[in-house]
Design an enzyme around this catalytic site. Structure first.
Site, short mmCIF file in Angstrom:
data_model
loop_
_atom_site.label_atom_id
_atom_site.label_comp_id
_atom_site.label_asym_id
_atom_site.label_seq_id
_atom_site.Cartn_x
_atom_site.Cartn_y
_atom_site.Cartn_z
N ARG A 167 -10.58 -10.21 -8.77
CA ARG A 167 -9.16 -9.98 -8.99
C ARG A 167 -8.45 -11.32 -9.20
NH1 ARG A 167 -7.04 -8.98 -4.82
NH2 ARG A 167 -8.74 -8.74 -3.36
N CYS A 194 -14.41 -7.82 3.95
CA CYS A 194 -14.49 -8.08 5.40
C CYS A 194 -15.19 -6.93 6.13
CB CYS A 194 -13.10 -8.30 6.00
SG CYS A 194 -12.40 -9.89 5.57
N SER A 221 -10.13 -7.65 1.82
CA SER A 221 -11.27 -7.45 0.91
C SER A 221 -12.51 -8.20 1.41
CB SER A 221 -10.90 -8.00 -0.47
OG SER A 221 -9.68 -7.45 -0.88
N LYS A 246 -6.62 -0.44 -7.30
CA LYS A 246 -5.64 -1.32 -6.64
C LYS A 246 -4.24 -1.15 -7.26
CE LYS A 246 -8.81 -3.12 -4.09
NZ LYS A 246 -8.86 -2.78 -2.66
N ASP A 274 -12.01 2.23 1.28
CA ASP A 274 -11.13 1.16 0.78
C ASP A 274 -9.64 1.52 0.81
OD1 ASP A 274 -10.81 -1.44 -0.37
OD2 ASP A 274 -10.46 -0.52 -2.33
N HIS A 288 -4.56 -0.12 2.55
CA HIS A 288 -5.87 -0.69 2.23
C HIS A 288 -6.80 -0.46 3.43
CE1 HIS A 288 -8.18 -4.57 0.83
NE2 HIS A 288 -8.68 -3.49 0.29
N ARG A 337 -20.93 -6.13 -7.70
CA ARG A 337 -20.48 -4.83 -7.18
C ARG A 337 -21.43 -3.71 -7.54
NH1 ARG A 337 -15.30 -4.60 -4.35
NH2 ARG A 337 -14.63 -6.75 -4.35
N TYR A 376 -12.67 -6.75 -15.19
CA TYR A 376 -13.13 -6.67 -13.80
C TYR A 376 -12.46 -5.49 -13.08
CZ TYR A 376 -13.63 -7.31 -8.89
OH TYR A 376 -13.88 -7.06 -7.57
#
Ligand code: OXD
Ligand code: MN
Length: 591
Positions: free
Chosen positions: A80, A262, A260, A218, A287, A238, A376, A209
């Site tokens: 991002r 974590c 993100s 997002k 998420d 989130h 990913r 991406y």
């Protein structure tokens, strides 16, 4: 919510509102073809084959990874781009210091120029999608127009995409989030991710991406939805959503906000340690979580997504066996490395070795990691061994506890409980974490990341904190709020807590607090378990380490409070006074 079946209508005629918007976009972008996505398996197969023919996608080892593919993004387009992401509200103050702002007229002019003729020679795909169960009143719909077939494939996994979504849009009178995306020339100097919350629209250019290009995720489900949620009285967060059933059969759902990369996906799919038999874990989401006040005055949650766009590096049978098993079929990998037998490989996978790296070069350690650190996988939620049908429940699941957390070497203890909702809002607003590879920029720098929403809140954080307080005031049975830190390190730089499956021990304490069964000690920052309050049976951990994990260092916390005060000050008069009152009382208790 019933949707009108229009099985015999040509798809382009189901919603005149969508059709006229598509026509106006096509007039500006000049595509060679327009394809309306119906979300069928035949369509997926056709798109995959087209991408394979163009060498933009490749099948993996058919025997060991059936129906799995690999895609590569441009090396300058792997995460991002927060510095190129804008909230274009009419009033700059409404975007707040937590966002980059651009005047909507200026942003539209810039984007119009970029989009002009940008789809010449390309196909314009119309991607209707529903965020949330197709029949839930809590779900919201959108349409993404894109010139990337890779984006269509991802959206097909991550959302309820296709004809049914379009039917719902038509039944709702044409109200939907308009998302326009073009990969442009993938030129970082011509890359923008613009959000117009007041217009419920998104415009993204120059990136393929996921976080910049899969606009349902997002851009819609967090930035636009957070704004919409404020106007409609709910929360778009989130957060992962996980169900935990104890050996006595009590089932509770918790929602956890961590920044993100974590460990949200790992926690959502946690496997109980062998020394905690009888526990069961169910994943609702990994998420994003939309929270509504239910008719019973509790918070109810849906996961707006239908798949996972997870970080591959670090995923192994040891760290996340469910994820590891889930991504062995029907999975789209991006920017991973490959072994000589055409299987995906990444750092931390624990077996095999890379033969080519994420830039398709023969692997050479001199070039850095074999897989990109933000490589990913995209996979449907139904492939998760811990999948629960509750993820499709239109009512959502009731939430017993909310958990905030960050990646912090020091200061934040393993776990603490906020005294009440208002204190919990301060705890969430104060989240700080080391930055990760999920966004471009320096990694490992501690920054405040309120509710893990710093990159995702579509309006001023000061107003957002007030909105959280308002929601709390309306809840008859508010969930308890906790803060965790799995990442505390010792002097030697080693993690003090084993993490992963053993995090269930901390969750067990939380659920016992919810049930009024577990003890705690009151401290200046909130309620902490004493070592004897945690179930440490079968865990090889020194008592001194547990003491350290559960310690509150007064001096460090005084500095922390001063830093939080400065941070809240950044939002000026928009920061609710109640937040300062809470901070004052923490400070007073610190002495
Ligand atoms: C994500 C992120 O991809 O937070 O989920 O960056
Ligand atoms: Mn995320």
């Amino acid at each position: 919510m019933a949707t009108a079946p229009s099985a015999f209508k040509p798809i382009a005629e189901i919603s005149p509102d969508v059709a006229s918007w598509v026509a106006s976009v096509a007039a500006a972008t000049l595509p060679d073809r327009i394809h309306w996505c119906d979300g069928s398996p035949a369509e997926t197969a056709r798109l995959r084959n087209e991408l394979i023919a163009r060498k933009e996608l490749a099948p993996l080892n058919e025997k060991t990874f059936p129906d799995c593919h690999i895609a590569y993004s441009h090396p300058s387009d792997v995460a991002r781009v927060e510095h190129l992401t804008f909230i274009c509200s009419k009033n700059k103050e409404d975007a707040g210091p937590n966002n980059n702002w651009m005047d909507p007229a200026e942003a539209h002019a810039k984007m119009d120029a970029l989009y002009r003729g940008c789809m010449k020679g390309r196909t314009l795909y119309v991607v209707p999608y529903c965020m949330g169960p197709i029949d839930s009143p809590y779900s919201r719909c959108g349409v993404e127009i894109t010139d990337s077939a890779y984006v269509v494939l991802n959206m097909g996994i991550m959302t309820r995409m296709g004809r049914q979504a379009l039917e719902r849009i038509a039944a709702e009178g044409g109200k939907f989030v308009r998302g326009l995306h073009s990969i442009g020339e993938l030129d970082p100097n011509r890359r923008f991710i613009m959000h117009f919350p007041e217009e419920l629209s998104i415009q993204s250019f120059g990136s393929g991406y996921g976080g910049n290009a899969l606009l349902g995720k997002k851009c819609h489900a967090l930035r636009i939805a957070s704004y919409q949620a404020r106007t409609e009285g709910w929360l778009a967060e989130h957060m992962l959503i996980v169900g935990l059933k104890n050996p006595q059969g009590e089932l509770h759902y918790v929602a956890c906000a961590f920044p993100s990369a974590c460990g949200k996906t790992n926690l959502a799919m946690l496997i109980p340690p062998a020394s905690m038999p009888g526990w069961e874990v169910f994943t609702v989401g990994d998420d994003i979580c939309w929270l509504q006040i239910g008719p019973d005055g509790r918070l109810w949650a849906i996961n707006p997504e239908s798949g996972y766009f997870g970080v591959a590096p670090g995923t192994s049978p040891k760290t996340n066996k469910n994820a590891f098993d889930m991504i062995r079929k029907d999975t789209l990998f991006t920017n991973v490395a490959l072994t000589a037998s055409n299987e995906p490989w990444w750092e931390g996978i624990g077996a095999g070795e890379p033969s080519t790296d994420w830039q398709r070069r023969p692997y050479d350690p001199k070039n850095g990691p074999a897989a990109h650190p933000n490589a990913r996988f995209t996979v449907s939620a139904v492939h998760n061994p811990a999948y629960t049908k509750e993820a499709e429940n239109p009512k959502g699941v009731p939430i017993s506890a909310l958990v905030f957390g960050g990646r912090r070497r020091e200061i934040a203890p393993l776990v603490y409980e906020a005294r009440d909702w208002q204190h919990g809002v301060l705890v969430g607003a104060s989240v700080a974490s080391e930055t990760t590879a999920a966004a471009t920029g320096a990694v490992g720098v501690v920054r405040r990341d309120s509710m893990a929403m710093k990159p995702f809140c579509g309006y001023n954080f000061g107003d957002y904190f007030q909105h959280w307080l308002n929601i709390g005031a309306k809840l008859k049975q508010p969930p308890k709020i906790f803060h965790v830190n799995w990442f505390r390190q010792g002097q030697d730089g080693k993690f003090l807590w084993p993490g992963f499956g053993d995090n269930l021990r901390v969750l067990e304490w939380m659920l016992d607090r919810v049930a009024g069964r577990a003890g705690a000690q009151e401290t200046a920052i909130g309620n902490l378990p004493r070592p004897s309050d945690l179930n440490l049976d079968g865990l090889d951990i020194a008592p001194a380490v547990v003491e350290e994990l559960l310690s509150v260092k007064q001096d460090a916390w005084r500095k922390e409070v001063a830093d939080i005060r400065n941070y809240l000050g950044e939002y000026g008069a928009r920061t609710p006074q109640a937040m300062y009152a809470e901070l004052d009382s923490v400070e007073k208790r610190l002495g």
